[in-house]
Motif scaffolding. Structure first.
Motif, PDB file in Angstrom:
ATOM      1  N   ALA A 188    -141.876  -8.695  -3.463  1.00  9.17           N
ATOM      2  CA  ALA A 188    -141.114  -9.281  -2.361  1.00  9.17           C
ATOM      3  C   ALA A 188    -141.677  -8.867  -1.013  1.00  9.17           C
ATOM      4  N   GLY A 189    -141.559  -9.774  -0.066  1.00  3.99           N
ATOM      5  CA  GLY A 189    -141.819  -9.470   1.326  1.00  3.99           C
ATOM      6  C   GLY A 189    -140.641  -9.977   2.144  1.00  3.99           C
ATOM      7  N   HIS A 190    -140.459  -9.412   3.323  1.00  5.33           N
ATOM      8  CA  HIS A 190    -139.364  -9.931   4.140  1.00  5.33           C
ATOM      9  C   HIS A 190    -139.628  -9.675   5.617  1.00  5.33           C
ATOM     10  N   ILE A 191    -138.943 -10.429   6.418  1.00  6.27           N
ATOM     11  CA  ILE A 191    -138.847 -10.178   7.856  1.00  6.27           C
ATOM     12  C   ILE A 191    -137.373  -9.869   8.101  1.00  6.27           C
ATOM     13  N   LEU A 192    -137.099  -8.720   8.680  1.00  9.11           N
ATOM     14  CA  LEU A 192    -135.724  -8.251   8.818  1.00  9.11           C
ATOM     15  C   LEU A 192    -135.310  -8.198  10.286  1.00  9.11           C
ATOM     16  N   ASP A 210    -137.842  -3.992  10.323  1.00 12.16           N
ATOM     17  CA  ASP A 210    -138.269  -3.004   9.326  1.00 12.16           C
ATOM     18  C   ASP A 210    -139.748  -2.764   9.616  1.00 12.16           C
ATOM     19  N   THR A 211    -140.004  -1.830  10.538  1.00 11.60           N
ATOM     20  CA  THR A 211    -141.366  -1.675  11.057  1.00 11.60           C
ATOM     21  C   THR A 211    -142.352  -1.212   9.993  1.00 11.60           C
ATOM     22  N   GLY A 224    -134.867 -19.371   3.453  1.00  9.68           N
ATOM     23  CA  GLY A 224    -134.227 -19.501   4.754  1.00  9.68           C
ATOM     24  C   GLY A 224    -133.673 -18.151   5.168  1.00  9.68           C
ATOM     25  N   VAL A 225    -132.832 -18.127   6.187  1.00  8.49           N
ATOM     26  CA  VAL A 225    -132.241 -16.879   6.673  1.00  8.49           C
ATOM     27  C   VAL A 225    -131.138 -16.440   5.702  1.00  8.49           C
ATOM     28  N   VAL A 226    -131.254 -15.192   5.197  1.00  4.37           N
ATOM     29  CA  VAL A 226    -130.316 -14.649   4.206  1.00  4.37           C
ATOM     30  C   VAL A 226    -129.670 -13.400   4.793  1.00  4.37           C
ATOM     31  N   LYS A 227    -128.334 -13.318   4.689  1.00  2.14           N
ATOM     32  CA  LYS A 227    -127.627 -12.161   5.229  1.00  2.14           C
ATOM     33  C   LYS A 227    -127.292 -11.179   4.101  1.00  2.14           C
ATOM     34  N   THR A 228    -127.579  -9.874   4.347  1.00  2.00           N
ATOM     35  CA  THR A 228    -127.152  -8.785   3.463  1.00  2.00           C
ATOM     36  C   THR A 228    -126.560  -7.689   4.342  1.00  2.00           C
ATOM     37  N   SER A 229    -126.186  -6.584   3.737  1.00  2.00           N
ATOM     38  CA  SER A 229    -125.646  -5.469   4.517  1.00  2.00           C
ATOM     39  C   SER A 229    -126.716  -4.828   5.396  1.00  2.00           C
ATOM     40  N   PHE A 230    -127.999  -5.090   5.101  1.00  2.00           N
ATOM     41  CA  PHE A 230    -129.084  -4.555   5.921  1.00  2.00           C
ATOM     42  C   PHE A 230    -129.268  -5.361   7.204  1.00  2.00           C
ATOM     43  N   GLY A 231    -129.010  -6.652   7.121  1.00  2.00           N
ATOM     44  CA  GLY A 231    -129.235  -7.524   8.263  1.00  2.00           C
ATOM     45  C   GLY A 231    -129.577  -8.931   7.792  1.00  2.00           C
ATOM     46  N   TYR A 232    -130.288  -9.673   8.648  1.00  2.00           N
ATOM     47  CA  TYR A 232    -130.721 -11.029   8.317  1.00  2.00           C
ATOM     48  C   TYR A 232    -132.183 -10.992   7.876  1.00  2.00           C
ATOM     49  N   HIS A 233    -132.449 -11.575   6.694  1.00  2.00           N
ATOM     50  CA  HIS A 233    -133.797 -11.563   6.122  1.00  2.00           C
ATOM     51  C   HIS A 233    -134.343 -12.980   6.019  1.00  2.00           C
ATOM     52  N   ILE A 234    -135.660 -13.034   6.114  1.00  2.00           N
ATOM     53  CA  ILE A 234    -136.399 -14.191   5.610  1.00  2.00           C
ATOM     54  C   ILE A 234    -137.279 -13.625   4.513  1.00  2.00           C
ATOM     55  N   ILE A 235    -137.086 -14.085   3.284  1.00  2.00           N
ATOM     56  CA  ILE A 235    -137.661 -13.444   2.100  1.00  2.00           C
ATOM     57  C   ILE A 235    -138.807 -14.292   1.563  1.00  2.00           C
ATOM     58  N   LYS A 236    -139.873 -13.598   1.144  1.00  2.00           N
ATOM     59  CA  LYS A 236    -141.029 -14.294   0.591  1.00  2.00           C
ATOM     60  C   LYS A 236    -141.352 -13.733  -0.793  1.00  2.00           C
ATOM     61  N   ALA A 237    -141.657 -14.624  -1.738  1.00  2.00           N
ATOM     62  CA  ALA A 237    -142.139 -14.219  -3.060  1.00  2.00           C
ATOM     63  C   ALA A 237    -143.659 -14.151  -2.985  1.00  2.00           C
TER      64      ALA A 237
END
Length: 621
Positions: free
Chosen positions: A273-277, A314-315, A350-363
């Motif tokens: 997984a990859g993400h932009i947080l 998430d630097t 798309g933009v996904v919300k979790t307790s960490f914040g808003y993610h854009i997730i990549k496989a």
């Protein structure tokens, strides 16, 4: 905290284990910064609580450290309740000191920037592979500990801010060259002495002790003869783990089990997984707007990895182009998990919300699930089958153990015979130092119950661990109280004889000292020239005395000193200054003195903060 990781790390596996222990200890110590708790406080520092769980975790870590450091010696020390209590108290005082320093740093406005925290983590060897920061390793360690990256950064901020304060206070200490030279010259000083040892052993045969003296000593020193309650137990033990060692499993059995249970060995699909947080922060709407803007840039054709480096909060994963780790389904939060496993390789969500914040997730990559070949899981199947057969046997024997020990309650011999095992006997122990497997609260409760201790019956079946049970009965028991006079009489008599013999040795040493002062050449003295403070061929008490005596002027100075079993006459003839003290010795002395001064400063700072603040200890254990 991170210094401790560096000092103890010796390879990849050792680093992983050590960082788990150290981070867990550090996180416990500052958990009050990351949330609130209703647990009872072990101490309250200016209104801020240190929880009992924080103390207990820190105490257990300290015990583990001491056990590793002291080895077998620790087991003897651990039997002393006073020693254990002192360790726990010192741990609590350390936590109190840390809390005081944290509060002082906050009052002074000391801060640590995000960049400093980031640099400290990325430069930490425990988070590196081949000398380079490894984000996968970092994320994996945090995941194993159950920490969120933001929580870990908060923990680091507290720890680094505290160390910033300590460094600013104790780092100002310095040692003058003259100080180091003076101490180094004192240590290098040598002395010429003569001495005569008066051993007390020959006098033992010439002294006597009356019954009246022995009894008088016993009556006057009752506290020396208090003994704790002690017990010795007989027990019958059943342990499935031991039984498994005697179980045999054939290759055919293992193959058949594998064929019938292949679904157990299905290796699930994994996804890299990859993400932009974008962190939620104080303004969720603003965070969502920012995440949507990043998603718009992606859909416009901008590169995911470059956007992650530039935009992700998430630097650490951002430095790796957003890459996190390989995940199986069900590991991450449901929203993250569902989005990740709905993607094809290379796609992003798309933009996904979790307790960490808003993610854009990549496989980033996909590893398809497959059944592990028999050869890979053969050893595990053998172990599982052995364990299964052992547990089946264990439960059958456990019922026999319960039935026979109950039906024949005044002995364990018939029970052992029915089970085909031996009755074991423990050494004598107190309530606080029971040997394994008896060091279990339930065992102690049964052993000191009225039915077992008073009536002499077998205990109930007691589970000391999963699939591990015992039945106990009392072998011997001694109540707490004063040891009877007859049992200690001979020991007291021997001690009093020894004391009288030492008194005679002291009198003889006094006589010899007078003779040496008078210049009597008939006193036989051993000569030691060039005696140093660290000489091992002369009794340590004589060496210490020789360096305590003032410099002689025109004639030797003579004195006596007590030894372990007698006295000695010591004559100091001359003192010689150190010659050609090496610069390396002076430099080493400078470092030692600076360290000592810094430690004293640190203790003084904590003591001052404590005296000015309000520290309460509502729980005393």
């Amino acid at each position: 905290m991170l210094e401790k990781i560096r000092e103890g790390s010796q390879g990849v596996i050792a680093k992983s284990i050590l960082v788990l222990v150290i981070l867990s200890f550090a996180f416990t110590g500052v958990s009050s910064y990351l949330g609130s708790s209703t647990e009872q406080a072990a101490a309250t520092v200016n209104g801020e609580e240190i929880g009992v769980s924080a103390l207990e975790n820190a105490y257990q870590n300290e015990r583990a450290r001491l056990e590793q450091q002291l080895g077998e010696m620790y087991q003897a020390l651990a039997a002393d309740e006073t020693y254990q209590a002192s360790i726990k108290q010192s741990v609590l005082e350390r936590l109190v000191g840390d809390k005081l320093l944290d509060q002082a740093a906050s009052e002074m406005g000391l801060t640590v920037s995000d960049q400093q925290i980031r640099d400290a983590i990325m430069q930490e060897p425990a988070f590196q592979t081949d000398g380079v920061f490894d984000n996968d390793r970092y994320q994996r360690i945090l995941m194993q500990l159950g920490y969120q990256a933001s929580d870990f950064r908060d923990m680091m901020r507290v720890d680094m801010t505290r160390r910033q304060l300590v460094a600013s206070l104790v780092g100002s200490e310095f040692v003058l060259p003259g100080e180091a030279n003076y101490i180094a010259e004192l240590q290098g000083q040598t002395r010429d002495i003569r001495y005569h040892v008066v051993d007390a052993t020959p006098y033992i045969g010439s002294v006597s002790v009356s019954d009246e003296e022995v009894k008088a000593y016993y009556d006057a020193n009752q506290s020396q003869f208090i003994q704790p309650e002690t017990i010795s137990l007989e027990y019958v033990e059943l342990n499935a783990a031991d039984m498994a060692n005697d179980v045999t499993v054939s290759d055919a059995d293992a193959q058949a089990y594998y064929d019938d249970n292949q679904r157990q060995y299905l290796q699930p699909e994994k996804r890299l997984a990859g993400h932009i947080l974008v962190n939620l922060g104080d303004d969720e709407d603003a965070a969502k707007t920012k995440a949507d803007a990043i998603y718009a840039k992606l859909t416009a054709g901008e590169d995911f990895a470059e956007l992650a480096k530039a935009e992700s909060e998430d630097t650490f994963s951002g430095e790796q182009g957003g890459q996190l780790d390989w995940f199986e389904q069900g590991v991450m939060e449901p929203a993250f998990d569902e989005a990740l496993f709905a993607l094809d390789k290379g796609q992003y969500s798309g933009v996904v919300k979790t307790s960490f914040g808003y993610h854009i997730i990549k496989a980033i990559d996909i590893q398809q699930g497959k059944t592990a070949p028999f050869a890979e899981v053969k050893d595990k199947i053998f172990a599982d089958l052995k364990n299964k057969k052992a547990i089946d046997k264990f439960f059958g024997l456990q019922q026999t153990l319960a039935d026979v020990s109950y039906e024949v309650p005044d002995t364990l011999s018939e029970t052992a015979a029915e089970l085909g095992v031996k009755v074991k006997t423990s050494p004598v122990f107190t309530r606080d130092n029971a040997p394994e497997p008896l060091n279990n609260p339930d065992v102690m409760k049964e052993a000191f119950s009225s039915s077992v201790l008073v009536d002499g019956m077998n205990s109930e079946v007691i589970e000391v661990a999963p699939n591990h049970v015992v039945v106990v009965r009392v072998k011997s028991h001694t109540a707490a109280g004063t040891v009877e006079y007859d049992k200690v009489r001979d020991g007291i008599a021997q001690r009093l004889k020894q004391d009288k013999a030492i008194d005679k040795a002291r009198e003889e040493a006094q006589t010899l000292m007078t003779a040496v002062k008078a210049g009597d050449a008939g006193v036989e003295l051993q000569v030691k020239t060039g005696l140093t403070r660290f000489d091992s061929d002369v009794d340590g008490a004589i060496v210490n005395k020789a360096f305590q005596i003032a410099h002689p002027q025109s004639e030797a100075i003579v004195d006596t000193v007590a030894l372990g079993n007698g006295y000695a006459v010591v004559a100091l003839d001359a003192v010689h200054a150190a010659q050609d003290v090496e610069q390396a010795v002076v430099d080493s002395m400078k470092q030692r003195l600076a360290s000592q001064y810094s430690e004293n400063d640190y203790r003084a700072v904590v003591a001052t903060l404590k005296s000015k603040g309000k520290v309460e200890y509502p729980v005393v254990e």
